[in-house]
Design a protein around this motif. Structure first.
Motif, short mmCIF file in Angstrom:
data_model
loop_
_atom_site.label_atom_id
_atom_site.label_comp_id
_atom_site.label_asym_id
_atom_site.label_seq_id
_atom_site.Cartn_x
_atom_site.Cartn_y
_atom_site.Cartn_z
N GLY A 26 0.82 -1.21 0.00
CA GLY A 26 0.00 0.00 0.00
C GLY A 26 0.85 1.26 0.00
N THR A 27 0.28 2.33 0.49
CA THR A 27 0.99 3.60 0.55
C THR A 27 1.96 3.60 1.72
OG1 THR A 27 -0.64 4.64 2.00
CG2 THR A 27 -1.03 4.81 -0.39
N LEU A 28 2.85 4.59 1.74
CA LEU A 28 3.80 4.72 2.85
C LEU A 28 3.06 4.87 4.18
CD1 LEU A 28 6.62 7.06 1.51
CD2 LEU A 28 6.85 4.69 2.23
N SER A 29 2.01 5.68 4.19
CA SER A 29 1.27 5.90 5.44
C SER A 29 0.56 4.63 5.89
CB SER A 29 0.29 7.05 5.31
OG SER A 29 -0.66 6.80 4.31
N GLU A 30 0.06 3.82 4.95
CA GLU A 30 -0.58 2.55 5.31
C GLU A 30 0.44 1.58 5.92
OE1 GLU A 30 -4.16 2.32 2.00
OE2 GLU A 30 -2.20 1.52 1.48
N CYS A 38 0.98 -3.03 14.95
CA CYS A 38 1.63 -4.26 15.42
C CYS A 38 2.49 -3.99 16.65
CB CYS A 38 2.49 -4.88 14.32
SG CYS A 38 1.55 -5.69 13.03
N ILE A 39 3.23 -2.89 16.60
CA ILE A 39 4.09 -2.54 17.73
C ILE A 39 3.24 -2.29 18.97
CG2 ILE A 39 5.63 -0.76 18.64
CD1 ILE A 39 6.75 -0.53 15.74
N LYS A 40 2.15 -1.55 18.80
CA LYS A 40 1.27 -1.26 19.94
C LYS A 40 0.70 -2.55 20.54
CE LYS A 40 -2.66 1.53 21.34
NZ LYS A 40 -3.73 2.42 20.93
N ALA A 41 0.36 -3.50 19.67
CA ALA A 41 -0.21 -4.77 20.15
C ALA A 41 0.81 -5.60 20.93
CB ALA A 41 -0.74 -5.58 18.97
N THR A 42 2.08 -5.42 20.63
CA THR A 42 3.10 -6.26 21.28
C THR A 42 3.77 -5.59 22.47
OG1 THR A 42 4.84 -5.49 19.77
CG2 THR A 42 3.65 -7.49 19.15
N HIS A 66 11.58 0.44 3.97
CA HIS A 66 12.38 1.40 4.74
C HIS A 66 11.55 2.06 5.83
CE1 HIS A 66 16.21 1.23 2.64
NE2 HIS A 66 15.53 1.14 1.50
N ILE A 67 10.31 2.45 5.52
CA ILE A 67 9.47 3.10 6.52
C ILE A 67 9.11 2.13 7.64
CG2 ILE A 67 7.14 2.76 5.55
CD1 ILE A 67 8.36 6.05 6.99
N ILE A 68 8.93 0.87 7.32
CA ILE A 68 8.65 -0.14 8.35
C ILE A 68 9.84 -0.29 9.28
CG2 ILE A 68 8.36 -2.64 8.67
CD1 ILE A 68 6.46 -2.49 6.19
N MET A 69 11.04 -0.37 8.71
CA MET A 69 12.25 -0.50 9.53
C MET A 69 12.48 0.76 10.37
SD MET A 69 13.15 -3.53 9.05
CE MET A 69 14.66 -3.51 9.97
N GLU A 70 12.27 1.93 9.79
CA GLU A 70 12.43 3.18 10.54
C GLU A 70 11.43 3.25 11.69
OE1 GLU A 70 12.21 6.47 7.80
OE2 GLU A 70 13.81 5.61 6.56
N THR A 71 10.21 2.82 11.43
CA THR A 71 9.18 2.83 12.47
C THR A 71 9.57 1.90 13.61
OG1 THR A 71 7.50 3.28 10.79
CG2 THR A 71 6.72 2.46 12.92
N LYS A 75 10.64 2.85 17.74
CA LYS A 75 9.77 2.39 18.84
C LYS A 75 10.48 1.49 19.84
CE LYS A 75 6.16 4.34 17.00
NZ LYS A 75 5.46 5.44 17.59
N PHE A 76 11.63 0.94 19.46
CA PHE A 76 12.30 0.01 20.38
C PHE A 76 13.62 0.55 20.85
CE2 PHE A 76 9.50 -2.77 17.91
CZ PHE A 76 8.86 -3.41 18.94
#
Length: 76
Positions: A26-30, A38-42, A66-71, A75-76
């Motif tokens: 999907g889009t970068l924002s999606e 997912c992070i919030k759930a874990t 890249h945006i997933i890895m940056e996110t 968060k960790f």
């Protein structure tokens, strides 16, 4: 997730929370929003890890990965 956490703790197992494949293409924002979900759930629940539903789709934009890895790094 509470029941899953109890089972994981009781049986000393880890459970995966799947990042939907649709969010990868999907889009970068999606992609970012799905990863944050997912992070919030874990967080603070223990015995969970983040994975994908299946293989990463061939047509996944590199920018989304890249945006997933940056996110995750933020968060960790």
């Amino acid at each position: 997730y509470e029941y899953c956490q109890e089972c994981a703790n009781k049986h000393k197992r880890c459970l995966g929370i799947a990042l939907p494949s649709s969010s990868l293409v999907g889009t970068l924002s999606e992609a970012k929003e799905a990863m944050e979900k997912c992070i919030k759930a874990t967080q603070k629940k223990g015995r969970f890890f983040i994975c994908t539903e299946n293989e990463v789709p061939f047509d996944t934009p590199v920018a989304n990965m890249h945006i997933i890895m940056e996110t995750m790094r933020g968060k960790f």
